[in-house]
Design a protein around this motif. Structure first.
Motif, PDB file in Angstrom:
ATOM      1  N   SER A 121      18.972 -59.139  14.303  1.00 44.75           N
ATOM      2  CA  SER A 121      19.410 -59.984  15.413  1.00 44.75           C
ATOM      3  C   SER A 121      20.496 -59.256  16.198  1.00 44.75           C
ATOM      4  O   SER A 121      21.149 -58.349  15.688  1.00 44.75           O
ATOM      5  CB  SER A 121      19.954 -61.318  14.894  1.00 44.75           C
ATOM      6  N   TRP A 134      24.060 -65.276  18.697  1.00 46.59           N
ATOM      7  CA  TRP A 134      23.089 -64.371  18.107  1.00 46.59           C
ATOM      8  C   TRP A 134      21.669 -64.773  18.499  1.00 46.59           C
ATOM      9  O   TRP A 134      21.339 -65.955  18.513  1.00 46.59           O
ATOM     10  CB  TRP A 134      23.232 -64.362  16.590  1.00 46.59           C
ATOM     11  N   HIS A 185      15.839 -62.286  17.794  1.00 43.53           N
ATOM     12  CA  HIS A 185      15.554 -61.994  16.388  1.00 43.53           C
ATOM     13  C   HIS A 185      14.224 -61.247  16.248  1.00 43.53           C
ATOM     14  O   HIS A 185      13.237 -61.595  16.900  1.00 43.53           O
ATOM     15  CB  HIS A 185      15.505 -63.298  15.591  1.00 43.53           C
TER      16      HIS A 185
END
Length: 329
Positions: free
Chosen positions: A186, A194, A197
């Motif tokens: 990530s 964040w 991914h």
């Protein structure tokens, strides 16, 4: 493309390969370096993160207290082998100075990024998740928002931004002892938000040693061949889980690309302090030092009880990973 983190080590923990040993990495003859009941309130210290701090070594240690709960403690050493670890857990505060000590915390990693030391660990965010914080001096510890919602473990930061982004490896999990797990990558612009991914590596392949789950180990090391990632692989046997140590090489410019991945383990539980303890048959690497001579020291938890060290040469480890490479995603 040397590691900027450790190429100035003057007192690198090291022991030459034993006579007759053909293994790519070998154990320190003084293992375990931390044993049972190392402090007044601590039963076991293992799965911990060690770094170089000026002219000494420092670490954030997983300490299982005698009430059974895990916490993070700070420690120092002059040689990386004999440790002075505080009996008091790290007293985290948030960015406003408000107390923010997690109810439990374990399996830390430490990455130095632009002169600041970022710490990631597993904590309780209504279930196992990845805590993140930082310190500039290992006296004041600032806790940031958790990186992910539950359930997740093995949050490992890269030691520098790549293409302007912070990067973190993780392994989505469950509430218990997780009989599954793959490694994801990530990114973040600010160490708080964040996203993007990507699946990095899946469990399995011909090597049964990593057939049930895998998880990132120490902070990746930048080398001429790419990012060296040491990780753990887990097999499920009729007598329980077995945790071994493996390695992979990730692309320098795009670490979401796995260039090589070891088909064989680098190290597996064999000695008494690895096969017998609070949780038998566990090798769990959490930190790695490297110097400008290419020597590597891997700190690992043994049997969820002890702290131990293994040594190797960077080029030999990379060559072994390439030679035993198995393309399993």
């Amino acid at each position: 493309m040397k590691s900027k983190t450790c190429d100035y080590i003057k007192n690198m923990p090291w022991e030459n390969r034993p006579s007759g040993c053909n293994d790519v990495i070998w154990r320190f003859s003084g293992n375990p370096v931390i044993g049972w009941n190392p402090g007044p309130d601590t039963a076991r210290i293992y799965n911990s993160a060690v770094i170089v701090l000026k002219d000494k070594f420092a670490g954030v240690f997983r300490a299982d207290h005698k009430n059974g709960r895990a916490a993070l403690h700070y420690g120092e050493s002059s040689d990386g082998i004999r440790w002075n670890i505080t009996n008091e857990r790290i007293q985290w505060v948030d960015e406003k100075g408000k107390r923010a000590v997690p109810s439990y915390a374990y399996d830390p990693r430490v990455a130095e990024i632009d002169g600041r030391y970022f710490i990631s660990w597993c904590d309780d965010f209504n279930g196992p998740s990845i805590g993140v914080g930082y310190t500039d001096d290992f006296k004041k510890f600032i806790r940031l928002p958790n990186a992910f919602i539950p359930y997740n473990r093995n949050g490992v930061l890269f030691p520098e931004k790549v293409n302007g982004k912070y990067l973190m490896l993780s392994r989505p999990s469950d509430t218990g002892h997780t009989p599954f797990g793959d490694i994801f990558l990530s990114e973040s612009p600010d160490m708080i938000h964040w996203g993007n991914h990507k699946l990095l590596m899946k469990k399995g392949g011909q090597g049964w040693w990593q057939g049930m789950k895998i998880g990132a180990g120490p902070v990746p090391l930048k080398t001429e061949e790419g990012w060296l990632l040491i990780y753990h692989g887990v097999s499920s046997t009729c007598n329980g889980y077995v945790y071994s140590i493996g390695g992979a090489i990730l692309d320098s410019e795009d670490p979401s690309k796995v260039l090589y991945r070891s088909g064989n383990y680098l190290l597996t539980p064999e000695l008494p302090y690895e096969v017998s303890g609070f949780v038998p048959n566990v090798l769990f690497p959490c930190s790695m030092l490297s110097d400008d001579e290419g020597r590597i020291a891997i700190y690992y938890g043994a049997a969820d009880t002890y702290s131990a060290i293994a040594f190797g040469m960077k080029d030999e480890i990379i060559d072994y990973i390439k030679r035993t490479h198995e393309d399993i995603g």
